[in-house]
Design an enzyme around this catalytic site. Sequence first.
Site, short mmCIF file in Angstrom:
data_model
loop_
_atom_site.label_atom_id
_atom_site.label_comp_id
_atom_site.label_asym_id
_atom_site.label_seq_id
_atom_site.Cartn_x
_atom_site.Cartn_y
_atom_site.Cartn_z
N ASP A 170 -5.99 8.77 9.76
CA ASP A 170 -4.65 8.38 10.17
C ASP A 170 -4.26 9.01 11.51
O ASP A 170 -4.56 10.16 11.79
CB ASP A 170 -3.63 8.79 9.10
CG ASP A 170 -3.77 7.94 7.85
OD1 ASP A 170 -3.77 6.72 7.99
OD2 ASP A 170 -3.87 8.50 6.75
N GLU B 206 0.85 -1.18 0.00
CA GLU B 206 0.00 0.00 0.00
C GLU B 206 0.89 1.24 0.00
O GLU B 206 1.75 1.38 0.88
CB GLU B 206 -0.91 0.00 1.23
CG GLU B 206 -1.82 1.22 1.30
CD GLU B 206 -2.67 1.25 2.56
OE1 GLU B 206 -3.38 2.26 2.75
OE2 GLU B 206 -2.60 0.31 3.37
N TYR C 118 -11.11 -4.35 3.28
CA TYR C 118 -10.25 -3.82 4.35
C TYR C 118 -11.06 -3.80 5.64
O TYR C 118 -11.98 -3.00 5.79
CB TYR C 118 -9.80 -2.42 3.96
CG TYR C 118 -8.66 -1.82 4.75
CD1 TYR C 118 -8.60 -1.91 6.14
CD2 TYR C 118 -7.64 -1.14 4.11
CE1 TYR C 118 -7.57 -1.36 6.86
CE2 TYR C 118 -6.59 -0.56 4.81
CZ TYR C 118 -6.56 -0.68 6.18
OH TYR C 118 -5.53 -0.11 6.88
#
Length: 240
Positions: free
Chosen positions: A43, A32, A148
């Site tokens: 994040d 990734e 995911y």
Amino acid sequence: MKLLMPYITGGIVPGWTAFLSAFAHAGADMIEVGLPFSDPTVDGPTIQEASDAALARGTTPASVLADLAGTRVGIPLVASTYANIALRPGFGDALAAAGVTGLIVPDLPLDELAGLDVPGVQVSLLASPATPDDRLAEIGRRSQGFVYAVSVMGTTGERDRLAPSAVLLAARLKQVTDLPVLVGFGISTPQQAAEAAAAADGVIVGAAVMRRILDGANPAEVGGFVASLRAALSPVAPVR
């Protein structure tokens, strides 16, 4: 075999693509590549620090993709970025020209996928522990490449243990999709990787990799960490 996808922020250091080759040599199945962004909402501190460092070097999405276009590592590359970059005209063509075959856009709602123009690129969708069953099933149907599984309700970052919600979510997803289910967010050690992969088809490891790069580790050293993850995943029995 369980799948391993390490993450790197593109442009984090000069010559950053050397890490890609190190990851592939260490046994990664995919990589990734994050396109640095000024406001990475999903994040945590480590990836935010990495994005800031890359942006400070003058890194742009175009420069990351240009670097990738000149690099061949022999395993699939999956770009990750945010919607206001991914929805720009021509973005799909730029991905294809760079040899990128997959895409993750964590802040693009399922209902707005129609606006994403990336022909030939597999768009993998995210599911969280709070995703309702009906929406989880739709994610399983519409995702491409893999699903995911976000292990926790929170941001990316290293954690001292695997959240129980990771295993539960992986099990729920395995019931609604035949695609590989990869667990990410907080996978920090080989032991946690093995624990997550016992319930899923593999893992995504980002902050633990980037912490080492930010602390000055070279490609061989970070490749050694990826190899330890690969070794931990190898003996895990297949999901039935």
